[in-house]
Design an enzyme around this catalytic site. Sequence first.
Site, PDB file in Angstrom:
ATOM      1  CB  ALA A   1     -25.599  70.358 102.268  1.00 36.12           C
ATOM      2  CG  ASP A   2     -19.087  71.565 103.946  1.00 37.05           C
ATOM      3  OD1 ASP A   2     -19.050  72.652 103.347  1.00 37.05           O
ATOM      4  OD2 ASP A   2     -18.057  70.946 104.261  1.00 37.05           O
TER       5      ASP A   2
END
Length: 188
Positions: free
Chosen positions: A68-69
């Site tokens: 995730a970012d």
Amino acid sequence: MSMLILASSSPRRRELLQQIGADFTVCPGTYDEDVPGRDNPEKFVHTQAVGKAASVAALYPHAWVVGADTIVAANGKILGKPRSEAEAVQMLRNLSGKGHDVYTGIALQCGESVYSHVEKTSVFFRPLEEAEIAAYVATGEPMDKAGSYGIQGRGAVFVEKIVGDYTNVVGLPLCALYVLMHKAGIRL
């Protein structure tokens, strides 16, 4: 169920996965986050999430890896984590009394199978006073957060309203992740 690995050292992402009862381990990836493409927030976070997941999936080919970012975008500019207190103050001044968007790219990978999604949430700040910006930055809370604030912490008092997924603003859109997990056959 296959093993689930979170490719992130973020305590907020760990807490969110625990909130939905996920059984997982943590293995931060080695993906270099400084990549080109910062002019397109959606593309940027998607590339980052897929890269993070892939860096750990290569080590654990039989496990499902969550990458995730999260970034904040205001006036067409991506705001990452501040590099200094002065930069945090400037970011908060720029967000004061305005709306901005929070994007999180998520990727779920096992071997060659990859499921990904980008979630967007609009956040609106009330007008902020200089003294409260300075006091907030002095707490240190903004220093490891995209856009220089944490909605799940003291920064919550700046947020007038949101349109979209709250957990996305924290750093991991749980509804979208759950849908990807369901597509991949992962049951909690």
